[in-house]
Motif scaffolding. Structure first.
Motif, PDB file in Angstrom:
ATOM      1  N   GLN A 130      86.725  81.438  62.072  1.00 52.49           N
ATOM      2  CA  GLN A 130      87.964  82.233  62.432  1.00 52.49           C
ATOM      3  C   GLN A 130      89.056  81.484  61.978  1.00 52.49           C
ATOM      4  O   GLN A 130      89.446  81.132  61.874  1.00 52.49           O
ATOM      5  N   ARG A 138      79.787  74.416  76.792  1.00 50.73           N
ATOM      6  CA  ARG A 138      80.410  75.705  77.001  1.00 50.73           C
ATOM      7  C   ARG A 138      79.614  76.725  77.898  1.00 50.73           C
ATOM      8  O   ARG A 138      79.596  77.643  78.537  1.00 50.73           O
ATOM      9  N   HIS A 189      93.639  84.550  65.303  1.00 55.90           N
ATOM     10  CA  HIS A 189      92.321  84.610  63.484  1.00 55.90           C
ATOM     11  C   HIS A 189      91.434  86.057  64.328  1.00 55.90           C
ATOM     12  O   HIS A 189      91.602  86.766  64.826  1.00 55.90           O
ATOM     13  N   ASP A 248      94.721  85.081  73.522  1.00 58.56           N
ATOM     14  CA  ASP A 248      93.965  84.267  73.295  1.00 58.56           C
ATOM     15  C   ASP A 248      95.020  83.220  72.191  1.00 58.56           C
ATOM     16  O   ASP A 248      95.615  83.751  71.672  1.00 58.56           O
ATOM     17  N   ARG A 285      78.505  79.856  81.125  1.00 62.92           N
ATOM     18  CA  ARG A 285      78.625  81.458  80.734  1.00 62.92           C
ATOM     19  C   ARG A 285      77.578  81.681  81.609  1.00 62.92           C
ATOM     20  O   ARG A 285      76.515  83.159  80.790  1.00 62.92           O
ATOM     21  N   ASP A 289      81.845  83.172  68.481  1.00 69.64           N
ATOM     22  CA  ASP A 289      82.493  82.896  69.471  1.00 69.64           C
ATOM     23  C   ASP A 289      82.495  83.724  70.336  1.00 69.64           C
ATOM     24  O   ASP A 289      83.413  83.683  70.975  1.00 69.64           O
ATOM     25  N   VAL A 307      93.156  88.572  70.221  1.00 71.76           N
ATOM     26  CA  VAL A 307      92.528  87.725  70.298  1.00 71.76           C
ATOM     27  C   VAL A 307      93.879  87.196  68.694  1.00 71.76           C
ATOM     28  O   VAL A 307      93.407  87.892  67.329  1.00 71.76           O
ATOM     29  N   ASP A 337      85.326  78.758  79.613  1.00 74.54           N
ATOM     30  CA  ASP A 337      85.763  76.957  78.475  1.00 74.54           C
ATOM     31  C   ASP A 337      85.703  76.457  79.787  1.00 74.54           C
ATOM     32  O   ASP A 337      85.906  75.481  78.391  1.00 74.54           O
TER      33      ASP A 337
END
Ligand code: NOJ
Length: 562
Positions: free
Chosen positions: A191, A432, A119, A223, A436, A76, A116, A346
């Motif tokens: 994740q 997304r 996870h 996150d 990016r 991810d 983060v 996102d």
């Protein structure tokens, strides 16, 4: 043009005064893989960022936030962390991170890193150990493992869906080869969610905070800050998984915004406060309404929380006024700044999103086969939206490339898509990737100056050439120069610390007086169809429309000296 007769009735936010940096800072989000590539592998990296820091200094921002650069299989794009204390070789080394922090500070830029905690990666040492350990073991207890339902445990433990699409549970094979327990993953199956009821998880993350604070970072963007604690018993939930009203406890989804999350942040805040230099943290919490979000920025928790309510507000005067007033009301009640944001990694970039039909649900990416948004309309509105946002007191985030007016890449070939949401939704959502795309620096260089190589990890659209930094630098009226002027004026006049009074200028006009220490600035945004006449004696400080001769056109915003 006058303010309301009773202007104080429209005071929507009192001044914050000259206080901590994070109350009024403008923070530039760098998506490391897409900003500057130093070694030509097509993926941006830390040395690339360090080399380009003077650009940010000249842009006029106060800080940078770096999306994750930690060791990760990149399932991810780095939000799947395998080692929180090291750098992925794609991006460089710990020494590169130290150098980046040093160089940023030398350029008067603070550094915010991404944490983060909901996870890890399934390739984290803890998860590998959990897979080989037995059910009920301490190794399993660091994650959320459960037996399945149904005959032979063949059904997931509950009906939760992943935010990325599909089931939120994956069944493992036990060490002896038999079908085993299931683990929870609110996002991709790579994740796995951590178990925040386990004190070992808590102390590990406190240690990770210290690791980065010791290296000199000024703060953390956290996150999925609303997701760490799950309701006891993990009850079924059939409602939506995205941002929904969380006011009532009995209809609150069992995976979001549970009261227990706040204890974690109180502990973290004590750690941050034990360091010198006003270290700060910002919550990524898709929580509604603003009163619920404001609980994250009470004075012993986060300093900032992204105002996604503002980001998703339809391009209508009533809605914008209401969102701004509500945000201030909720945050002022707890003494916190409002933290404005229009784009991030996102969401569809606002230079494209604002050209989509007003009031319709926000798509997760745009396919080449979808109706293509009007680029010119989107850019005009994006410039106006930013001109409004950067006048407003509080903090603000700028997503890399928005200062160039970059649109979403809306015609990416499906075969290059990398966002797991594209696969997990069985190609129903584009995902997304389109927001990016690697940054264009020079029109006539390979990869538009992104790096020394031709190749970039996602292809750049042709339209990015004309928008490259070197095409806008010093060009009056360019989006880059608009951002520079907005940021410089905001800084010179200290607008970020000012008070905000809403003006009555007509149903389609959004207007505020921002009273700062040394000046008052009036910001006006025209959302009507007709031109809006400006007072003949108005001094225009900056305008989103390249030329305004006494009138403000539709979808334009202006700052006036009052
Ligand atoms: C929010 C991040 O911004 C997003 O990019 C990521 O996919 C999810 N959290 C999961 O970490």
């Amino acid at each position: 043009m006058t303010a309301s007769n009773d202007a104080t009735a429209h005071l929507v936010h009192p001044t914050s005064g000259d206080r901590e940096w994070w109350r009024s800072a403008v923070i530039y989000q760098i998506y490391p893989r897409s900003w500057a590539d130093s070694d030509g592998d097509g993926i941006g990296d830390l040395p690339g960022i360090t080399a380009r820091l003077p650009y940010l200094k000249a842009l006029g921002v106060d800080a940078v936030w770096l999306s994750p650069f930690y060791t990760s299989p990149q399932a991810d794009a780095g939000y799947d962390v395998a080692d929180y204390r090291d750098i992925d070789p794609l991006f460089g080394t710990l020494a590169d991170a130290d150098e980046l922090i040093r160089a940023a500070h030398a350029n008067d830029l603070r550094v915010v890193v991404d944490l983060v905690p909901n996870h890890t990666s399934d390739e984290h040492a803890w998860f590998r150990a959990a897979l080989t350990a037995a059910p009920g073991s301490p190794e399993r207890d660091r994650y959320i493992f459960r037996d399945g339902r149904g005959a032979d445990g063949g059904e997931p433990p509950n009906d939760w869906q992943s935010v990325f699409g599909g089931d939120a549970w994956t069944r493992i094979t036990e060490a002896d080869g038999t079908p085993g327990q299931w683990y929870l993953h609110l996002f991709d199956r790579k994740q796995p969610d951590l178990n925040w009821e386990n004190p070992v998880v808590r102390s590990e993350f406190e240690d990770i905070l210290r690791f980065w604070l010791d290296r000199g970072v000024d703060g953390f963007r956290v996150d999925v800050a609303h997701g760490l604690v799950k309701a006891p018993g993990l009850p079924d939930w059939t409602g939506p998984m995205n941002m929904i009203d969380l006011t009532e406890a009995d209809t609150r989804p069992p995976m979001w915004d549970q009261d227990g999350v706040h204890d974690i942040y109180r502990d973290w805040r004590k750690i941050l406060d034990s360091y010198p230099g006003e270290r700060a943290m910002c919550a990524e919490a898709w929580v509604e309404p603003p009163e619920r979000l404001a609980r994250y920025v009470r004075d012993d928790e986060f300093q900032q929380a992204f105002n996604f309510d503002f980001l998703v507000t339809p391009w209508r005067a009533d809605d914008l006024r209401a969102a701004i007033a509500q945000s201030y009301r909720a945050n002022d009640a707890v003494g916190a700044p409002t933290t404005w944001v229009l784009s991030n990694h996102d969401v569809v970039r606002h230079a494209t999103r604002l050209a989509l039909p007003v009031g319709e649900p926000r798509p997760n990416g745009i396919f080449a086969t979808d109706p293509q948004p009007d680029a010119e309309l989107g850019l005009r509105r994006a410039r106006a939206a930013t001109t409004l946002m950067l006048a407003l007191p509080g903090g603000a985030y700028v997503y890399y490339g928005e200062e160039l007016g970059l649109p979403e890449h809306t015609t990416l070939p499906d075969e290059v898509r990398q966002d797991p949401t594209y696969q997990r939704t069985e190609h129903k959502e584009a995902g997304r990737d389109g927001c990016r795309i690697p940054m264009p620096w020079e029109k006539d260089s390979a990869s538009y100056g992104f790096g020394p190589g031709e190749h970039t990890w996602l292809p750049q659209p042709e339209s990015y050439g004309a928008l490259a930094v070197d095409q806008q630098d010093d060009v009056p009226g360019s989006t880059l120069e608009l951002y520079r002027t907005l940021l410089q004026t905001r800084r010179d006049l200290r607008l970020g610390e000012g008070s905000t009074t809403q003006l009555d200028l007509g149903p389609d006009i959004v207007g505020y007086d921002i009273a700062a220490a040394d000046a008052t600035v009036r910001v006006i945004l025209n959302l009507g169809e007709a031109d809006y006449e400006l007072p003949s004696d108005a001094t225009v400080l900056v305008s989103s429309a390249p030329e305004i001769a006494g009138v403000l056109p539709t979808d334009a915003a202006v700052w006036l000296q009052v």
